[in-house]
Design an enzyme around this catalytic site. Structure first.
Site, PDB file in Angstrom:
ATOM      1  N   SER A 558       0.854  -1.355   0.083  1.00 33.15           N
ATOM      2  CA  SER A 558       0.209   0.073   0.055  1.00 33.15           C
ATOM      3  C   SER A 558       0.829   1.096   0.028  1.00 33.15           C
ATOM      4  CB  SER A 558      -0.948  -0.030   1.372  1.00 33.15           C
ATOM      5  OG  SER A 558      -1.668   1.217   1.309  1.00 33.15           O
ATOM      6  N   TYR A 571      -2.890  -0.778  10.515  1.00 31.53           N
ATOM      7  CA  TYR A 571      -2.758  -1.097   9.181  1.00 31.53           C
ATOM      8  C   TYR A 571      -1.529  -0.732   8.298  1.00 31.53           C
ATOM      9  CZ  TYR A 571      -4.390  -1.005   4.064  1.00 31.53           C
ATOM     10  OH  TYR A 571      -4.366  -1.124   2.705  1.00 31.53           O
TER      11      TYR A 571
HETATM   12  P1  NAD Z   1     -11.323  -6.014  -1.041  1.00 30.33           P
HETATM   13  O1  NAD Z   1     -12.052  -6.234   0.260  1.00 30.33           O
HETATM   14  O2  NAD Z   1     -12.345  -5.706  -2.068  1.00 30.33           O
HETATM   15  O3  NAD Z   1     -10.531  -7.669  -1.173  1.00 30.33           O
HETATM   16  C1  NAD Z   1     -10.150  -8.148  -0.388  1.00 30.33           C
HETATM   17  C2  NAD Z   1     -10.190  -9.817  -0.265  1.00 30.33           C
HETATM   18  O4  NAD Z   1      -9.287 -10.390   0.540  1.00 30.33           O
HETATM   19  C3  NAD Z   1     -11.516 -10.026   0.109  1.00 30.33           C
HETATM   20  O5  NAD Z   1     -12.216 -10.770  -0.935  1.00 30.33           O
HETATM   21  C4  NAD Z   1     -11.783 -10.498   1.361  1.00 30.33           C
HETATM   22  O6  NAD Z   1     -12.573 -11.619   1.492  1.00 30.33           O
HETATM   23  C5  NAD Z   1     -10.122 -11.417   1.397  1.00 30.33           C
HETATM   24  N1  NAD Z   1      -9.926 -11.651   2.606  1.00 30.33           N
HETATM   25  C6  NAD Z   1      -9.969 -10.834   3.740  1.00 30.33           C
HETATM   26  N2  NAD Z   1      -9.375 -11.594   4.646  1.00 30.33           N
HETATM   27  C7  NAD Z   1      -8.739 -12.790   4.100  1.00 30.33           C
HETATM   28  C8  NAD Z   1      -8.220 -13.959   4.724  1.00 30.33           C
HETATM   29  N3  NAD Z   1      -7.867 -13.849   6.052  1.00 30.33           N
HETATM   30  N4  NAD Z   1      -7.839 -14.974   4.148  1.00 30.33           N
HETATM   31  C9  NAD Z   1      -8.064 -14.712   2.406  1.00 30.33           C
HETATM   32  N5  NAD Z   1      -8.853 -13.891   2.123  1.00 30.33           N
HETATM   33  C10 NAD Z   1      -9.128 -12.677   2.794  1.00 30.33           C
HETATM   34  O7  NAD Z   1     -10.164  -5.180  -0.958  1.00 30.33           O
HETATM   35  P2  NAD Z   1      -9.191  -4.516  -2.063  1.00 30.33           P
HETATM   36  O8  NAD Z   1      -9.443  -3.214  -1.825  1.00 30.33           O
HETATM   37  O9  NAD Z   1      -9.401  -5.553  -3.320  1.00 30.33           O
HETATM   38  O10 NAD Z   1      -7.834  -4.994  -1.356  1.00 30.33           O
HETATM   39  C11 NAD Z   1      -7.013  -5.732  -1.485  1.00 30.33           C
HETATM   40  C12 NAD Z   1      -5.583  -5.482  -1.242  1.00 30.33           C
HETATM   41  O11 NAD Z   1      -5.086  -4.548  -1.513  1.00 30.33           O
HETATM   42  C13 NAD Z   1      -5.426  -5.376   0.369  1.00 30.33           C
HETATM   43  O12 NAD Z   1      -4.300  -6.202   0.902  1.00 30.33           O
HETATM   44  C14 NAD Z   1      -5.461  -3.981   0.611  1.00 30.33           C
HETATM   45  O13 NAD Z   1      -4.907  -3.767   1.971  1.00 30.33           O
HETATM   46  C15 NAD Z   1      -4.709  -3.552  -0.410  1.00 30.33           C
HETATM   47  N6  NAD Z   1      -4.739  -2.187  -0.921  1.00 30.33           N
HETATM   48  C16 NAD Z   1      -5.979  -1.421  -0.991  1.00 30.33           C
HETATM   49  C17 NAD Z   1      -6.009  -0.386  -1.645  1.00 30.33           C
HETATM   50  C18 NAD Z   1      -7.373   0.335  -1.792  1.00 30.33           C
HETATM   51  O14 NAD Z   1      -7.265   1.219  -2.000  1.00 30.33           O
HETATM   52  N7  NAD Z   1      -8.361  -0.471  -2.079  1.00 30.33           N
HETATM   53  C19 NAD Z   1      -4.913   0.532  -1.447  1.00 30.33           C
HETATM   54  C20 NAD Z   1      -3.631  -0.142  -0.995  1.00 30.33           C
HETATM   55  C21 NAD Z   1      -3.636  -1.519  -0.751  1.00 30.33           C
END
Ligand code: NAD
Length: 681
Positions: A558, A571
């Site tokens: 991130s 986080y």
């Molecule tokens: P999202 O919630 O749409 O997807 C995350 C997925 O991870 C979900 O389907 C959830 O069920 C799954 N998950 C959660 N806990 C889990 C576990 N213990 N085992 C297996 N699966 C699990 O979120 P997103 O926005 O697509 O985020 C995906 C990744 O990107 C994350 O690591 C998040 O921290 C990172 N991220 C997101 C953003 C953003 O702005 N959306 C920014 C930086 C980083």
């Protein structure tokens, strides 16, 4: 040409083909071809013209449609006999088929076209039924065919498909009372004046062959059962299969990267425990369809089912060397000046007594079908050994087919493989947001994808959307639970044979200031993100090492790993740990050719479950904007002022792993539309 604008005779042909092709006892996948001769008025002359509609090169009878048919003017095809220069020149006839085609379009005519076109009967079926091939591969097949059918079904000694075989069929089919022929070493051809008649004849011949084998077979066609090779119990067998599969995939991929398929059906396990298994395996398969997919013979491991894995792997490598040397010798023995270059000396089928069969191909479907064909071959061997002695076509003929210039041309016509073809990717958190977009992008780039996430039905839906089990599987896997990860990795390996690419994407967020962050919020985020990435990497590292094919690991970190927003201690520090892991693992896994890189996304609101589940509301509050405007708010504070989408992260994952950056490791790429404070340095 669509299915509805073709004459009735062709509609009958398609319906018959689909029925025949969907019964595995009638023909194997992609095997056999069918035809109909129909007279129409030629648009070019206004005169009647007899057309041959015949299944074209490639394709499968079970799903044949009008577009899969080659359409030739039969009179012109038959006339080619006048320019036929004899068996040494029969390959040149294939190029002449194009001069007989009727109208535009139509599939490319296959090498079996003369077998249909030269026969005068209106409908012809050429099929690969195990029961008939068993007779076709029996040492005294000719005698057995006579005994079963008298003269009604003829015997044709092995002949490569082509003009000469077509001529032999023409002669036989002209004889009164002959309804079909068993083709030595190969299969069945039957003819009739109507579609119903030929179908009834084909099915009758297949049924009668099966009944004969059933009635006349000795009790144990494969000999005595050896308890020392009896199957391990189910759980132990699957665990052993998953342990061996990456090693076997490495062996099968020595010349080009392969995907695997595993079968531990009773047919396979029983065969491998039998006295005659070793000798029969070494005789190889017979029907051209079978040996083109399974290679001349499989590699058979001769270690005990429960031998220590190091012993099995050491023996595997000895046998691999033998196999490759033998294959090279086979190529050298038979090659001529015109032979295409050797296509690789790795086995396509590996048999492990007590465990099962591992089959390999450039993609999952090819691997699966190779396995299915070896099961066909086992059925053929059992049938033949039950009533006679299994006697496949000889090696020189197998070589002639395997390295046939026409076969080579067929391979050359295949589309160029996609950038991720043959690779197996595991995406954690693949059911939503960034993970889902990444799974889609990798599948579109040709990878097989294991979609791992918390909810079984969601991962199954995504796998189905990506194309089903030949492209993707969904596995319920909680990355915070090392037992669940171990079980998930086992499933993934059994599904495709190994793993090449890991995307550690699963994540959640529980934002809060130091004062507001509960111990369990801290623990949970650490458990899923840095610890989850560590658990997954640790579980997959032995797979990567065993394959010896290098690989890629990508951590979705991130922007917060570098420049954290306010009130987000747990986080953001968890993301920083995940990011630092990129550098540490890049240094550690470089020795086995595994590149480890990371991506720092920022502000992806669209499609993100994290934002939808409360984080969006909390961030909007922190920044003083409405929740629905959060995406735009993030865009406005960036250099490029573009809203960042999950697909942008997916593109970065593909670029990092598709060979565009082959010597890049330890890199973290921002995908954030430009946040100056988070520029990497
Ligand atoms: P999202 O919630 O749409 O997807 C995350 C997925 O991870 C979900 O389907 C959830 O069920 C799954 N998950 C959660 N806990 C889990 C576990 N213990 N085992 C297996 N699966 C699990 O979120 P997103 O926005 O697509 O985020 C995906 C990744 O990107 C994350 O690591 C998040 O921290 C990172 N991220 C997101 C953003 C953003 O702005 N959306 C920014 C930086 C980083």
């Amino acid at each position: 040409m669509t299915d509805t604008d073709v004459p009735q005779g062709v509609r009958d042909l398609l319906a018959r083909s689909n029925r025949l092709g969907s019964d595995p006892t009638v023909t194997n996948y992609g095997g056999g071809n069918t035809s109909a001769k129909v007279t129409v008025t030629s648009p070019a002359s206004g005169e009647p013209v007899e057309l041959l509609y015949v299944k074209g090169s490639g394709g499968d009878l079970g799903t044949l449609k009008a577009a899969g048919l080659a359409v030739l003017e039969r009179g012109r095809l038959v006339e080619l006999d006048r320019v036929y220069r004899g068996v040494e020149h029969e390959d040149e006839m294939v190029d002449l088929f194009a001069f007989c085609s009727h109208g535009p379009g139509g599939a490319a005519p296959s090498i079996d076209t003369p077998m249909h076109g030269l026969v005068d009967h209106a409908h012809v079926d050429h099929l690969h039924p195990d029961a008939v091939i068993a007779l076709a591969c029996a040492a005294d097949g000719e005698k057995l065919v006579k005994e079963i059918w008298g003269g009604a079904v003829a015997w044709v000694p092995w002949k490569r498909p082509g003009w000469e075989l077509g001529k032999a069929m023409r002669e036989l089919s002209a004889k009164d009372g002959v309804i079909g022929a068993v083709l030595g070493g190969h299969g069945l051809t039957a003819w009739g004046s109507t579609s119903e008649e030929v179908e009834e004849r084909s099915l009758r011949i297949i049924r009668e062959a099966g009944e004969y084998l059933e009635r006349e077979s000795t009790a144990e066609p494969f000999g005595a059962y050896d308890d020392a090779r009896s199957p391990l119990a189910l759980a132990a067998r699957r665990a052993r299969a998953a342990e061996l599969f990456p090693h076997l995939r490495g062996v099968a991929s020595r010349d080009s990267r392969q995907v695997g398929h595993f079968t531990d059906s009773d047919v396979v396990l029983d065969f491998l425990a039998r006295e005659k298994a070793y000798d029969l395996v070494h005789l190889g398969t017979s029907c051209p369809d079978h040996f083109l997919r399974t290679k001349v013979r499989p590699l058979l491991l001769d270690t005990a089912p429960d031998a220590p894995v190091e012993t099995v792997v050491a023996r595997l490598h000895e046998l691999e060397e033998e196999y490759r040397a033998e294959y090279q010798a086979y190529y050298d023995r038979h090659r001529t000046d015109d032979s295409p270059a050797m296509r690789g000396a790795a086995p396509a089928i590996v048999l492990v007594p007590g465990v099962g069969m591992f089959s390999f191909g450039a993609d999952k479907q090819t691997a699966r079908v190779a396995g299915e064909f070896y099961v066909n071959a086992i059925n053929v061997m059992r049938g033949a050994e039950g009533v006679s002695t299994y006697a496949p076509v000889d090696e020189a003929e197998k070589f002639a087919v395997e390295y046939w210039i026409l076969e080579e041309r067929k391979l050359q016509r295949r589309p160029k493989p996609k950038e991720h073809a043959g690779r197996i990717a595991l995406v954690t958190g693949g059911a939503s947001g960034i993970g889902l977009a990444t799974a889609r992008a990798l599948a579109a780039a040709g990878a097989n994808v294991v979609v791992a996430d918390l909810d079984q039905s969601k991962v199954e839906d995504v796998a189905a959307e990506l194309g089903g089990s030949d492209r993707a599987v969904g596995i319920k896997m909680d990355v915070s639970d090392e037992n669940a990860v171990a079980a998930g990795v086992l499933e993934a390996v059994l599904a495709f044979g190994g793993i090449d690419l890991i995307v550690n994407n699963a994540g959640i967020t529980r934002a809060g200031s130091l004062r507001d962050t509960a111990f369990e919020d801290w623990d949970l985020q650490y458990k899923i993100m840095p610890r989850g990435s560590f658990v997954v990497a640790k579980a997959i590292e032995p797979v990567l090492r065993a394959q010896g094919l290098g690989g890629d690991l990508v951590n979705i970190c991130s922007k917060n790993a570098v420049f954290a927003g306010p009130d987000n201690v747990a986080y953001s520090s968890a993301k920083a740990a995940q990011a630092h892991m990129v550098r540490l693992l890049a240094a550690e896994l470089g020795g086995i050719g595994v590149r480890v890189n990371g991506i720092n996304p920022d502000g992806i609101v669209k499609g993100s479950g994290i934002f939808a589940g409360g984080w969006g509301a909390s961030r909007a509050k922190t920044y003083g904007v409405a929740e629905e405007d959060l995406g735009k708010y993030y865009a406005q504070r960036t250099v490029l002022k573009e809203e960042v989408l999950p697909e942008h992260v997916a593109l970065a994952v593909v670029a990092l792993t598709n060979g565009t950056l082959p010597v890049t490791t330890g890199l973290i790429i921002p995908v954030d539309s430009g946040v100056p404070q988070a520029f990497m340095r």
